[in-house]
Every structure is written in C-alpha cells, then in structure tokens.
Design a protein around this motif. Structure first.
Motif, mmCIF file in Angstrom:
data_model
loop_
_atom_site.group_PDB
_atom_site.id
_atom_site.type_symbol
_atom_site.label_atom_id
_atom_site.label_comp_id
_atom_site.label_asym_id
_atom_site.label_seq_id
_atom_site.Cartn_x
_atom_site.Cartn_y
_atom_site.Cartn_z
ATOM 1 N N UNK A 1 11.713 -10.379 2.298
ATOM 2 C CA UNK A 1 12.793 -10.051 1.672
ATOM 3 C C UNK A 1 12.220 -9.330 0.554
ATOM 4 N N UNK A 2 11.162 -9.721 -0.110
ATOM 5 C CA UNK A 2 10.502 -8.893 -1.063
ATOM 6 C C UNK A 2 9.876 -7.570 -0.640
ATOM 7 N N UNK A 3 9.460 -7.746 0.713
ATOM 8 C CA UNK A 3 8.891 -6.303 1.284
ATOM 9 C C UNK A 3 9.857 -5.603 1.311
ATOM 10 N N UNK A 4 11.229 -5.740 1.964
ATOM 11 C CA UNK A 4 12.360 -4.816 1.887
ATOM 12 C C UNK A 4 12.873 -4.486 0.726
ATOM 13 N N UNK A 5 12.800 -5.348 -0.618
ATOM 14 C CA UNK A 5 13.217 -4.949 -1.816
ATOM 15 C C UNK A 5 12.245 -3.736 -2.458
ATOM 16 N N UNK A 6 10.905 -3.762 -1.757
ATOM 17 C CA UNK A 6 10.118 -2.612 -2.284
ATOM 18 C C UNK A 6 10.117 -1.626 -1.296
ATOM 19 N N UNK A 7 10.997 -1.350 -0.356
ATOM 20 C CA UNK A 7 10.963 -0.256 0.426
ATOM 21 C C UNK A 7 9.723 -0.288 1.337
ATOM 22 N N UNK A 8 9.144 -1.402 1.706
ATOM 23 C CA UNK A 8 8.117 -1.252 2.585
ATOM 24 C C UNK A 8 8.706 -0.814 4.139
ATOM 25 N N UNK A 9 8.054 -0.171 4.703
ATOM 26 C CA UNK A 9 8.607 0.167 6.177
ATOM 27 C C UNK A 9 7.847 -0.869 7.219
ATOM 28 N N UNK A 10 6.650 -1.063 7.164
ATOM 29 C CA UNK A 10 6.085 -2.024 8.116
ATOM 30 C C UNK A 10 5.247 -3.140 7.004
ATOM 31 N N UNK A 28 0.954 -1.125 -0.073
ATOM 32 C CA UNK A 28 -0.042 0.103 -0.090
ATOM 33 C C UNK A 28 0.782 1.285 0.000
ATOM 34 N N UNK A 29 0.517 2.257 -0.889
ATOM 35 C CA UNK A 29 1.271 3.475 -1.148
ATOM 36 C C UNK A 29 1.534 4.172 0.024
ATOM 37 N N UNK A 30 2.552 5.020 0.273
ATOM 38 C CA UNK A 30 2.682 5.648 1.500
ATOM 39 C C UNK A 30 1.511 6.771 1.814
ATOM 40 N N UNK A 31 1.205 6.951 3.055
ATOM 41 C CA UNK A 31 0.250 7.713 3.534
ATOM 42 C C UNK A 31 0.750 9.204 3.527
ATOM 43 N N UNK A 32 0.175 10.018 2.601
ATOM 44 C CA UNK A 32 0.726 11.501 2.344
ATOM 45 C C UNK A 32 0.408 12.278 3.559
ATOM 46 N N UNK A 33 -0.830 12.085 3.945
ATOM 47 C CA UNK A 33 -1.346 12.771 5.083
ATOM 48 C C UNK A 33 -0.829 12.386 6.429
ATOM 49 N N UNK A 49 5.166 5.709 5.643
ATOM 50 C CA UNK A 49 5.880 5.271 4.428
ATOM 51 C C UNK A 49 5.088 3.996 3.946
ATOM 52 N N UNK A 50 5.281 3.399 2.941
ATOM 53 C CA UNK A 50 4.826 2.279 2.311
ATOM 54 C C UNK A 50 4.528 1.130 3.248
ATOM 55 N N UNK A 51 3.380 0.540 3.499
ATOM 56 C CA UNK A 51 3.078 -0.490 4.227
ATOM 57 C C UNK A 51 2.724 -1.818 3.383
ATOM 58 N N UNK A 52 3.109 -2.896 3.760
ATOM 59 C CA UNK A 52 2.526 -4.206 3.296
ATOM 60 C C UNK A 52 1.727 -5.026 4.194
ATOM 61 N N UNK A 53 0.993 -5.551 3.252
ATOM 62 C CA UNK A 53 -0.061 -6.660 4.079
ATOM 63 C C UNK A 53 0.139 -8.006 3.674
#
Length: 174
Positions: free
Chosen positions: A119-128, A81-86, A90-94
């Motif tokens: 590893x896939x989440x890290x490669x996609x710059x997922x923060x949580x 899920x894209x970063x929450x601008x408001x 950062x980007x979060x994964x589920x």
C-alpha cells in the motif's frame, strides 16, 4: 445423583497474534530496536548486517509491527528508486530487511507488514517492487511476486547484491 464428569466449556479462541500489534512507520529512535530485532536473522545469514546508525539514517524506509508492550515484533523496509529517465521505466521500489520475531511467525504478521508495504509503494506511485531472498520467498510468491532478472531492478540496488549470498531476486508489478 449425577456421577458424570462435569463438562467444561470449550476454550475461547485466541485472538490472532497480529491483532495486538500495530503496524506503523518507524522513527529514528526505533533504530536500536530494529537492529536488535534483525540481529538473529543476520546471525543466521538471512539478512545482511547493518549498523544501528544505518537503521537510524533510513528509519523512514521502515514499517514496524509494535506489540502492546512497545516491543518491535517485525519490520519491513521499502526504498523507492527514482524513475530511470534513459530506460523509460517508472519508479521502482525495493523491499529489504524483512523480519518477524520467531515467536510471532506463522500468525499473519508478516503478511500484514507486506500488505502495508504494498500500500505504501502504491501511494508513492511505485510501478514495480523488487526483493532478494535467501529463503523460500513463499510469502512474497503468495503476494504476487515472481522470480525476476536482476537487470530489471534498480541499478543501484542490483549492484549492491552480494553474489556470495546466492539470493533469488523476486519482483512484482503494482
């Protein structure tokens, strides 16, 4: 003359079941196999029911464990899920639709899939990362997840959770 019973060599240790499985990204043509693998878990209430068309449409989310015979033995999906601008997050994964065929459970295949998803989440710059489970969540907890409030999760995912399932939300920072 030797009358002692002949000695037999001890059996060779069996290779771990995970050694014969390849973890790879799913393809759209894996959709029917993903649905079949997931069906017993949906029947038990551990997973949500999903149509084959959804597996095909979201095949890119999935990692699969494929046996040497080409049969899928496990799967785990990651949706970013894209970063929450408001909110400044950062980007979060589920992580969702995590299942391992019953005859492969307990051999480390679930851990392999989870490590590959991390590893896939890290490669996609997922923060949580977040997941919801109706089970014990033991594997997630052993890999650094902890109970979390749903309000910290991506809103689109959090609102999709069915409160009747009484799932626990777990999270991990990467």
């Amino acid at each position: 003359m030797n009358t002692a019973a002949p000695r037999t060599a001890p059996p060779l240790p069996r290779a771990p079941l995970t050694a014969v499985c390849v973890v790879r990204p799913a393809r759209p043509d894996d959709a029917a196999a993903l649905a079949a693998l997931s069906q017993p878990f949906a029947d038990s209430g551990a997973l949500r029911r999903r149509p084959v068309s959804l597996y095909a449409a979201h095949a890119a989310d999935f990692l699969v464990a494929e046996g040497p015979d080409g049969v899928l033995e496990g799967c785990l999906a990651l949706r970013v899920h894209a970063a929450d601008a408001e909110g400044g997050q950062g980007a979060a994964g589920v992580l969702y639709n995590f299942c391992v065929a019953r005859h492969r459970q307990g051999g480390g295949l679930g851990g392999r899939l989870l490590r590959a998803a991390l590893a896939r989440a890290r490669a996609q710059s997922v923060g949580s990362l977040f997941t919801a489970t109706v089970g014990s969540g033991g594997l997630f907890l052993r890999h650094g997840f902890a109970p979390a409030g749903v309000r910290l999760a991506p809103p689109a995912w959090a609102t999709s959770l069915d409160p009747r399932r009484n799932a626990r939300v777990l999270a991990r920072t990467l």
